[in-house]
Design a protein around this motif. Structure first.
Motif, short mmCIF file in Angstrom:
data_model
loop_
_atom_site.label_atom_id
_atom_site.label_comp_id
_atom_site.label_asym_id
_atom_site.label_seq_id
_atom_site.Cartn_x
_atom_site.Cartn_y
_atom_site.Cartn_z
N ALA A 1 0.85 -1.19 0.00
CA ALA A 1 0.00 0.00 0.00
C ALA A 1 0.88 1.24 0.00
N GLN A 2 0.29 2.32 -0.46
CA GLN A 2 0.89 3.63 -0.32
C GLN A 2 0.31 4.27 0.94
N LEU A 3 1.19 4.69 1.85
CA LEU A 3 0.74 5.22 3.13
C LEU A 3 0.99 6.72 3.20
N VAL A 4 0.25 7.35 4.12
CA VAL A 4 0.40 8.78 4.36
C VAL A 4 0.76 8.98 5.82
N LYS A 5 1.04 10.23 6.19
CA LYS A 5 1.48 10.54 7.55
C LYS A 5 0.46 10.09 8.58
N GLU A 6 -0.82 10.19 8.24
CA GLU A 6 -1.88 9.82 9.19
C GLU A 6 -1.89 8.31 9.47
N ASP A 7 -1.17 7.51 8.68
CA ASP A 7 -1.13 6.07 8.88
C ASP A 7 -0.05 5.65 9.88
N LYS A 8 0.59 6.61 10.55
CA LYS A 8 1.69 6.27 11.47
C LYS A 8 1.21 5.44 12.65
N VAL B 1 -0.73 -5.04 13.90
CA VAL B 1 0.63 -4.53 13.78
C VAL B 1 0.59 -3.09 13.27
N THR B 2 1.65 -2.38 13.59
CA THR B 2 1.82 -1.00 13.11
C THR B 2 3.13 -0.92 12.33
N VAL B 3 3.08 -0.37 11.15
CA VAL B 3 4.26 -0.28 10.31
C VAL B 3 4.88 1.11 10.49
N PRO B 4 6.21 1.19 10.59
CA PRO B 4 6.84 2.51 10.68
C PRO B 4 6.59 3.31 9.40
N VAL B 5 6.18 4.55 9.59
CA VAL B 5 5.91 5.45 8.46
C VAL B 5 6.86 6.64 8.59
N PHE B 6 7.58 6.92 7.51
CA PHE B 6 8.56 7.99 7.53
C PHE B 6 8.01 9.21 6.80
N TYR B 7 8.15 10.38 7.49
CA TYR B 7 7.66 11.62 6.90
C TYR B 7 8.51 12.76 7.44
N GLU C 1 13.92 17.92 33.55
CA GLU C 1 14.35 17.40 32.26
C GLU C 1 13.76 18.28 31.15
N ILE C 2 14.63 18.73 30.25
CA ILE C 2 14.21 19.52 29.09
C ILE C 2 14.53 18.69 27.85
N ARG C 3 13.52 18.38 27.06
CA ARG C 3 13.73 17.57 25.86
C ARG C 3 13.08 18.23 24.66
N CYS C 4 13.64 17.93 23.49
CA CYS C 4 13.10 18.43 22.22
C CYS C 4 12.19 17.37 21.61
N LEU C 5 11.12 17.82 20.98
CA LEU C 5 10.19 16.95 20.27
C LEU C 5 9.94 17.51 18.88
N ALA C 6 9.60 16.62 17.95
CA ALA C 6 9.30 17.02 16.57
C ALA C 6 8.21 16.12 16.03
N ASP C 7 7.52 16.60 14.97
CA ASP C 7 6.43 15.82 14.38
C ASP C 7 6.90 15.00 13.19
N GLY C 8 8.20 14.85 12.97
CA GLY C 8 8.72 14.06 11.87
C GLY C 8 9.17 12.69 12.32
#
Length: 604
Positions: free
Chosen positions: A210-217, A241-247, A269-276
């Motif tokens: 399948a072709q996946l999109v970001k919402e399929d993460k 199962v959940t497949v890793p999706v890269f975006y 604790e100070i940590r960085c987060l990202a939506d990628g």
């Protein structure tokens, strides 16, 4: 005769000479075979549908039809059965008085037509279609652990579903988030194949692409196997199962733990987060308050900045940078202000107050904080709250007012954020003794530890009137404890021990009386102690008189009284024994008869 007429005549003659199958006497269309359904490994009961008369069943031949060829497998003669040589030789037996042929240990290879045929009439036969079923094992699903990029131009493998040892071939259905997936051009492709095992069972392998999109993460995929058994239709589901999706990363932000108001001493604790996905390489910087420039902070292996323990110097403006290693594009987060709340060191004035008895004293407490402060004063010895506020007023000071006072500066809105400062108030006066006099129970020739405690200002010193090993220990700035290690001798038992505390304003004395421990010793009262432990008195039993010279009082003797009591008890015991002996011998007149006997003797 012309040619067309000749051709027609030839064709007519040919048609008339051809036999008509439907018109052959004795031929009839065969009925559909009887259906028998069993599971692999069970026993199939093949019932011969001929007339149930004993004559018809006494001579029966059984056949299996394989590739349209009849193969004899069993015969019945005079009600006795006999297997024919071949694959069914050891798995067939008669049941139900010869009307049923039992086939044991059914396998997928047994799925075929069986027929039974009687001797008369020869054309009488019964056909049976045997259907074999086997439920597949639980489906095993394997996810594509390498992951799928969202910018892929064609469908990528999501997962593989395997269903083993089923019969016939089960059907597979793929699901995403509980909804079935169907073939969709350039979007969803399902590729299935099957393998026949040596047992005749099937192993099904199905690949979902399948072709996946970001919402399929977070999408959940699973497969379902549909199959049939004699009892009906069934299905088995795999795990999800959940497949890793890269975006690519679009946003970077900071997160601080714990959430809420921070205080000095916390682990932050100070940590960085990202939506990628995968996340970019992070770095954390703090703005220098002097230069206003960002300075990179040192993080741990996980890219987390740990402040432990947090200090007020850690307060400031923090920012995160996320570097995408594929595109080498750096994305900054929004700056975030970090505030570590604090209370500065508490200051008390005066720092070391000294006062005369009867005077007054004012203690003032000061501290700074990032929040509003509350102050309270506590008595150090008891923990009693004396005042709520930064100022403590003490009037008409007595000697008992000397000692420790603690100021507590706290932030009510942040539990646990506080600082304290202890100040000792000294009231001038001669020494006070912890006790005036005390009795100590000892054993002769034993090593005895005696202690003597005194307080006063200036700090007193303690001396003993006997030789021994003495040591002093400060309890607080105005209180001292002296310990004496001495051997108990007869002279020491007679004289007792005396300790004297003195300072520039006078002196005071405590007396310790030594008493031997023996069988007649009464239980020591609250003002006595045994020589087996240190004879230390509680501070509340104060001896407040002061003197310059004092004679040792004579110890009160109790030996005479104790001896007199013991002698009386022995005399009474002996007298009671004599009276009891005379009573038993009858020498002692007692009761009415004894009285009459005495009167009779008197009259004579």
């Amino acid at each position: 005769m012309g040619l067309p007429r000749l051709v027609c005549a030839f064709l007519l003659a040919a048609c008339c000479c051809c036999p008509r199958v439907a018109g052959v006497p004795g031929e009839a269309e065969q009925p559909a075979p009887e259906l028998v359904e069993v599971e692999v490994g069970s026993t199939a009961l093949l019932k011969c549908g001929l007339s149930q008369s004993q004559g018809n069943l006494s001579h029966v031949d059984w056949f299996s039809v394989h590739k349209e060829k009849r193969i004899p497998i069993f015969r019945v003669r005079q009600g006795q059965g006999q297997s024919e040589p071949g694959e069914y030789q050891h798995r067939l037996s008669l049941q139900d008085r010869g009307a049923t042929l039992a086939l044991t240990q059914v396998t997928p290879h047994d799925e075929r037509i069986f027929l039974c045929q009687g001797k008369r009439p020869r054309s009488q036969e019964h056909r049976i279609q045997l259907r074999v079923y086997k439920a597949p094992e639980e489906p095993n699903i394997q996810v594509n652990a390498l992951g799928i990029p969202v910018d892929s131009k064609e469908p990528e493998e999501v997962a593989t579903c395997v269903g083993r040892n089923g019969y016939p071939i089960p059907q597979v259905i793929w699901y995403k988030n509980g909804r079935p997936l169907k073939e969709e051009k350039n979007r969803v492709h399902i590729q299935s194949s099957q393998t026949v095992e040596s047992s005749g069972l099937y192993t099904l392998r199905s690949i979902l692409k399948a072709q996946l999109v970001k919402e399929d993460k977070d999408a959940q995929f699973y497969c379902e196997l549909n199959y049939r058994l004699p009892s009906g239709n069934h299905m088995k589901e795999s795990r999800e199962v959940t497949v890793p999706v890269f975006y690519p990363t679009e946003k970077v932000w900071l997160e601080v733990e714990p959430v809420g108001m921070l205080k000095e001493g916390d682990r932050v604790e100070i940590r960085c987060l990202a939506d990628g996905n995968p996340p970019p390489h992070f770095s954390i910087s703090k703005q220098n308050p002097s230069t206003r420039e960002a300075e990179e902070e040192t993080t741990n292996d996980n890219g987390v900045l740990v402040l432990e323990p947090a200090q007020k110097e850690h307060s400031g403006l923090y920012e995160c940078q996320g570097l995408d290693l594929d595109t080498m594009i750096s994305l900054p987060s929004e700056p975030q202000e970090l505030l570590v709340n604090y209370v500065s060191d508490v200051r008390v004035s005066p720092a070391a107050p000294e006062r005369q008895e009867g005077s007054s004293l004012t203690l003032t407490c000061k501290a700074e904080s990032s929040q509003d402060l509350e102050f309270q004063w506590l008595r150090e010895e008891t923990g009693q709250v004396l005042e709520r506020g930064p100022v403590l007023q003490l009037h008409d000071l007595k000697r008992e007012a000397g000692g420790g006072y603690r100021c507590v500066a706290s932030v009510p809105s942040i539990p646990g954020l506080n600082r304290t400062q202890l100040v000792n108030v000294a009231v001038f006066g001669p020494p006070w003794m912890a006790f005036k006099e005390r009795k100590v129970w000892v054993k002769e020739n034993m090593m005895l530890n005696l202690s003597c405690e005194a307080s006063g200002h200036p700090r007193p010193t303690i001396s003993w009137n006997v030789n021994g090993t003495a040591s002093e220990q400060d309890q607080d700035p105005q209180r001292v404890l002296s310990t004496l290690n001495v051997l108990v001798t007869p002279e020491l038992l007679e004289t007792g021990v005396e300790c004297t505390a003195s300072n520039d304003l006078g002196k005071n004395t405590s007396v310790l009386f030594l008493e031997l421990v023996n069988l007649t010793t009464l239980t020591p009262d609250s003002n006595t102690t045994t020589g087996l432990s240190t004879s230390t008195a509680s501070p509340h039993t104060r001896a407040n008189s002061t003197s310059t010279e004092r004679k040792l009082p004579e110890p009160e003797s109790q030996g005479v009284v104790i001896v007199a009591v013991i002698v009386c008890i022995l005399v009474l015991a002996v007298l009671g024994a004599v009276l009891y002996f005379l009573y038993k011998k009858g020498k002692l007149p007692c009761g009415r008869s004894g009285k009459q006997e005495m009167e009779r003797n008197t009259s004579i």
